[in-house]
Write a protein that holds these residues in place. Structure first.
Motif: not given
Ligand code: ADP
Ligand code: MG
Length: 490
Positions: A416-443
């Motif tokens: 848990s300390l490593i996750v905190q220190e390195k900001g490794l928390k998993q990205e579950n936020n679908s709004e953020e992820l949807e943007k990235i997915c859309a960009e990758v698909i477009a490319a």
């Protein structure tokens, strides 16, 4: 005519005591020649042996592990013989009253393939007695040298009934001894260090006969492969003599196995016990073994390895392979149990321990020394338990967990300390992820075409860039769902 083999083993196991059995000299493997000695070890005039209680403790523990009957007294006898490996010209041993009587060892026979559990069987023990190890002789062309470092080390001799029927059964029995005795802290059973040595008694008889044939004995086999090869050679030799009508050429004798050349030769005809002029040792009082002593040791007895294997498979749902790796040592089994207590997830903990932890331990071991011992690494069951929890709660992905694993192994930090220190928390936020997915698909129009024309696997082409953009933190399941949704709209 078909013949079957009859095999009985006598196994010498070095007990894990700090000092020798009748003197206060500590024993360590690999010490300079003739440095682990004192007047008692060398049997100088006027010295007397004093029993090391720890040796009796280990013996009783072993007897309890194998359901032997434990004798009421531990009595000593002298086995007299004249040979330079014993400064006293006799060995203190147990003759008519061994400390442990009867009993049995649960053995797993080889399975029908890798990762297949073999049949379990019980091998009957005749007895286990306590004795002292002789010294070590090294023979040269016209002289021999004596090293008394091993002289007087506490030794158990485990004798089986002639109930084994093949070299595979004999090796399986030895492997069962090793995991039982090392789990109980009775012996480390390291064959390379001479801590477990085996004499194999072999005879053959026509299938269906109930009487035994004449046996020969191969002394001091010091590896599983030597035990297997020496027994197989001897079975073949005896069967051939029987088939050639030369059965009378099989005589009761001691044979020496030549591991390099793969054959054995006759060493000497077998001595009988009366040759040894056994008599009770007048220097040592018998030791009373009362119920309280046994009860105390019984309390401390660990779970038997094969009971543990069944518990892991039947109650915790582990696959056979993981369960059988974890029972190889008490340390690993206990470590696993504690990690499961933290996380409640048996299979996941087993995976990290059997795959990742063992890989890291192997890599961290000193050159030529094998794996780093578990107790020397900085990981605790809490580390594994917490890591499994973080995945289970969706805080980190399995992929990130792999990176965290190496780091926590090296540094001992909690995941848990490593996750905190390195900001490794998993990205579950679908709004953020949807943007990235859309960009990758477009490319990547090519991959989009492939996917739309029915190539399911083309979806993977987008996942790499998404993981890269999120530094591995994207929740793979969320990404997969988003990609499918967006691609359907293309
Ligand atoms: P010793 O101590 O003189 O070698 P034991 O009678 O204690 O003799 O037997 C030693 C071992 O030989 C035991 O493990 C026993 O099971 C085994 N054994 C005895 N008879 C036979 C036989 N006919 N064939 C194979 N093994 C045998
Ligand atoms: Mg013998």
């Amino acid at each position: 005519m078909q013949y079957e083999a009859v095999i009985g083993l006598e196994v010498h196991v070095q007990l894990k005591t700090v000092t020798k059995i009748f003197s206060r000299v500590p024993y360590t493997y690999g010490a300079p020649v003739n440095t682990l000695i004192d007047p008692v070890v060398l049997s100088l005039p006027g010295t007397l042996p004093v029993i090391n209680k720890a040796a009796i403790d280990k013996m009783i523990t072993m007897g309890l592990m194998f359901d032997c009957r434990i004798a009421d007294i531990c009595k000593w006898d002298r086995k007299n013989y004249w040979y330079p490996d014993s400064p006293k010209n006799y060995q203190i041993s147990q003759y008519d009253q061994p400390l442990c009587i009867g009993g049995q060892v649960e053995v797993e026979l080889p399975g029908s393939g890798r990762n297949v559990m073999g049949e379990h069987k019980f091998v009957e023990l005749t007895r286990i007695h306590l004795e002292e190890d002789p010294g070590k002789l090294t023979h040269f062309k016209d002289y021999s040298l004596i090293d008394d470092n091993r002289t007087g080390v506490a030794l158990a001799e485990i004798v089986t009934e002639p109930c084994l029927r093949s070299s595979d059964e004999a090796v399986a029995f030895l492997k069962a001894l090793v995991i039982n005795l090392s789990s109980a802290g009775v012996s480390d059973c390291d064959m390379e260090k001479g801590q477990l040595r085996c004499d194999a008694n072999v005879s053959v008889r026509p299938v269906g006969d109930s009487t035994f044939g004449i046996r020969t004995e191969m002394k001091n086999l010091n590896s599983f492969s030597n035990v297997k090869a020496a027994i197989e050679y001897e079975i073949k030799r005896q069967v051939r003599l029987c088939q050639e009508g030369k059965k009378q050429e099989i005589v009761q004798e001691t044979r020496r196995w030549n591991a390099d050349k793969g054959y054995s030769i006759s060493m000497r005809s077998k001595e009988d016990s009366h040759d040894y002029r056994y008599f009770p040792d007048p220097d040592l009082m018998p030791v009373k073994v009362d119920e309280a002593w046994k009860a105390d040791l019984k309390e401390k007895l660990p779970e038997r390895p094969y009971d543990r294997q069944r518990r892991y498979m039947d109650e915790l749902g582990l696959p056979y392979t993981a369960a059988s790796v974890l029972i190889q040592s008490l340390e690993f089994g206990d470590f696993f149990d504690r990690a499961v207590a933290v996380s409640g997830k048996a299979k996941e903990c087993a995976n990290f321990i059997v795959n990742d932890l063992m890989r890291e331990l192997a890599a961290a071991g000193a050159e030529g020394e094998g794996s780093l011992p578990l107790h020397q690494c900085r990981l605790t069951p809490n580390h594994i338990g917490e890591l499994v929890q973080l995945i289970d709660q969706g805080t980190i992905s399995k992929q990130i967990a792999q990176d965290i694993f190496s780091e926590m192994f090296a540094e001992g930090k909690m995941p848990s300390l490593i996750v905190q220190e390195k900001g490794l928390k998993q990205e579950n936020n679908s709004e953020e992820l949807e943007k990235i997915c859309a960009e990758v698909i477009a490319a990547d129009a090519v991959a989009v075409e492939k996917f739309k024309s029915g190539n399911e696997k083309a979806i993977n082409a987008f996942k790499g860039p998404i993981m890269k953009a999120t530094r591995g933190k994207a929740n793979p399941q969320v990404v997969d769902e988003l990609l499918r949704k967006l691609l359907a709209q293309q």
